[in-house]
Write a protein that holds these residues in place. Structure first.
Motif, PDB file in Angstrom:
ATOM      1  N   TYR A   1       0.784  -1.209   0.095  1.00 23.04           N
ATOM      2  CA  TYR A   1       0.099   0.111   0.066  1.00 23.04           C
ATOM      3  C   TYR A   1       0.857   1.231  -0.010  1.00 23.04           C
ATOM      4  O   TYR A   1       0.297   2.387   0.220  1.00 23.04           O
ATOM      5  CB  TYR A   1      -0.957   0.119   1.154  1.00 23.04           C
TER       6      TYR A   1
ATOM      7  N   TRP B   1      -5.670  -3.468   4.297  1.00 27.43           N
ATOM      8  CA  TRP B   1      -5.887  -2.094   3.743  1.00 27.43           C
ATOM      9  C   TRP B   1      -6.610  -1.333   4.804  1.00 27.43           C
ATOM     10  O   TRP B   1      -6.334  -0.037   4.798  1.00 27.43           O
ATOM     11  CB  TRP B   1      -6.973  -2.248   2.266  1.00 27.43           C
ATOM     12  N   VAL B   2      -7.343  -2.045   5.688  1.00 24.78           N
ATOM     13  CA  VAL B   2      -7.921  -1.219   6.591  1.00 24.78           C
ATOM     14  C   VAL B   2      -6.921  -0.571   7.680  1.00 24.78           C
ATOM     15  O   VAL B   2      -6.590   0.415   8.137  1.00 24.78           O
ATOM     16  CB  VAL B   2      -8.912  -1.900   7.552  1.00 24.78           C
TER      17      VAL B   2
ATOM     18  N   ARG C   1      -6.071 -10.558   6.926  1.00 28.67           N
ATOM     19  CA  ARG C   1      -7.438 -10.556   6.227  1.00 28.67           C
ATOM     20  C   ARG C   1      -7.909  -9.130   5.624  1.00 28.67           C
ATOM     21  O   ARG C   1      -8.634  -8.876   4.536  1.00 28.67           O
ATOM     22  CB  ARG C   1      -8.378 -10.958   7.125  1.00 28.67           C
ATOM     23  N   GLU C   2      -7.502  -8.075   6.398  1.00 33.08           N
ATOM     24  CA  GLU C   2      -7.926  -6.754   6.190  1.00 33.08           C
ATOM     25  C   GLU C   2      -6.729  -5.790   6.101  1.00 33.08           C
ATOM     26  O   GLU C   2      -6.852  -4.625   7.021  1.00 33.08           O
ATOM     27  CB  GLU C   2      -9.065  -6.345   6.864  1.00 33.08           C
TER      28      GLU C   2
ATOM     29  N   ASP D   1      -4.462 -11.313  12.624  1.00 37.49           N
ATOM     30  CA  ASP D   1      -5.655 -11.473  11.906  1.00 37.49           C
ATOM     31  C   ASP D   1      -6.054 -10.384  10.894  1.00 37.49           C
ATOM     32  O   ASP D   1      -6.490 -10.448   9.775  1.00 37.49           O
ATOM     33  CB  ASP D   1      -6.934 -11.984  12.758  1.00 37.49           C
ATOM     34  N   GLU D   2      -5.936  -9.203  11.560  1.00 34.15           N
ATOM     35  CA  GLU D   2      -6.501  -8.074  10.583  1.00 34.15           C
ATOM     36  C   GLU D   2      -5.442  -7.875   9.377  1.00 34.15           C
ATOM     37  O   GLU D   2      -5.633  -7.640   8.430  1.00 34.15           O
ATOM     38  CB  GLU D   2      -6.327  -6.640  11.644  1.00 34.15           C
TER      39      GLU D   2
END
Length: 306
Positions: free
Chosen positions: A208, A286-287, A283-284, A279-280
């Motif tokens: 990113y 970009w957040v 899985r996520e 886990d974030e």
């Protein structure tokens, strides 16, 4: 008749029938010891000079002697011998050239390799694989790629070896499953990441366009205790942003309390401490990346130029 004693002392009271024959101990003497319950048979080819429950060290000796004179402990069993913690398994893994040359025994897991066994063997009386090939061969055959990567990070984090040595062994063990993935992971670890969570942060930053963080900076909290932070960015306004990465064990009540206390002790007017879970990041990402940008983390120079 007493020629076996020195060897038994060296091997935690575990002896193979082959060793006893080489020492000149007759089958009659062995049968007498077993019948009088001074010794106990543990497998078709291994016995002990003790009769009680086996200690972990004895279990390892029984497994490796049962599997033949060239066998050695491997996988997580070998790594436990070298000092790895947090990766306990009940079965004993033994590296062998031919798993069909001995009888199957519950609790012993043979791992076959065509590689020269002497190249893999480490020093010491207990036949045991070196740290690097033990870790890489286990990781190459582990079904879960995440667990495979986690083990390689763990052996470095726990100071059993370093990323450079593991990279050397990736080439030495060629062909090796997942070799390309291991090289990429180990280069990130070589760059300063000590855990898989820190590797995830670095990969998120690259994906990113964020500046890469400093990792494992030494800090002193308000109580005077020395701490090492997971990831830090020096922000343009002079403040420092600290990201602490929480794995699953951080959800335990005792660990959570320690994490909260740690975060409070490290926070200062010029130092912000935030947290993310593995886990974030998996899985996520970009957040997490968006939140870091909002908190002031700069873009990577090449990303900013683009």
């Amino acid at each position: 008749m007493d020629s076996w004693r020195a060897l038994a002392d060296q091997q935690a009271g575990v002896l193979s029938w082959r060793q006893l024959a080489e020492l000149g101990v007759s089958r009659g003497v062995i049968r007498h010891k077993l019948a009088s319950e001074r010794w106990r048979r543990r497998t078709e080819s291994v016995l002990t000079t003790t009769t009680g429950p086996l200690s972990p060290e004895q279990e390892r000796w029984v497994a490796v002697l049962h599997c033949g004179p060239d066998a050695m402990l491997g996988g997580l069993t070998a790594l436990a011998v070298h000092g790895l913690t947090g990766w306990t398994r009940d079965e004993v893994t033994v590296i062998v050239a031919n798993p069909d040359s001995f009888q199957h025994v519950d609790g012993i897991r043979p791992f076959r390799t065509r590689r020269p066994l002497e190249r893999l063997r480490g020093p010491g009386a207990l036949p045991c694989c070196r740290v690097e090939p033990a870790a890489l061969l286990w990781a190459a055959h582990e079904r879960n790629p995440r667990s495979a990567a986690g083990l390689l990070a763990a052996v470095v984090q726990q100071r059993l070896t370093n990323a450079t040595s593991l990279l050397t062994w990736v080439d030495a063990l060629r062909p090796l499953r997942r070799a390309a993935d291991f090289r990429a992971l180990l280069r990130d670890i070589e760059g300063g990441s000590e855990s898989l969570g820190e590797v995830d942060v670095v990969r998120m930053c690259r994906a990113y366009g964020l500046a890469l963080p400093a990792r494992q900076r030494a800090r002193t909290d308000r109580s005077g205790r020395r701490r090492y932070t997971d990831c830090e960015w020096d922000l343009p306004d002079g403040r420092t942003l600290v990201l602490e990465v929480d794995g699953a064990f951080h959800l335990e009540v005792g660990q959570y309390t320690e994490d909260v206390r740690r975060q409070r002790g490290l926070t200062r007017p010029d130092r912000i401490v935030v947290r993310a879970t593995t886990d974030e990041l998996r899985r996520e990402p970009w957040v997490v990346a968006g939140d870091l940008v909002a908190l002031g983390v700069p873009r990577a120079p090449d990303a900013a130029a683009g």
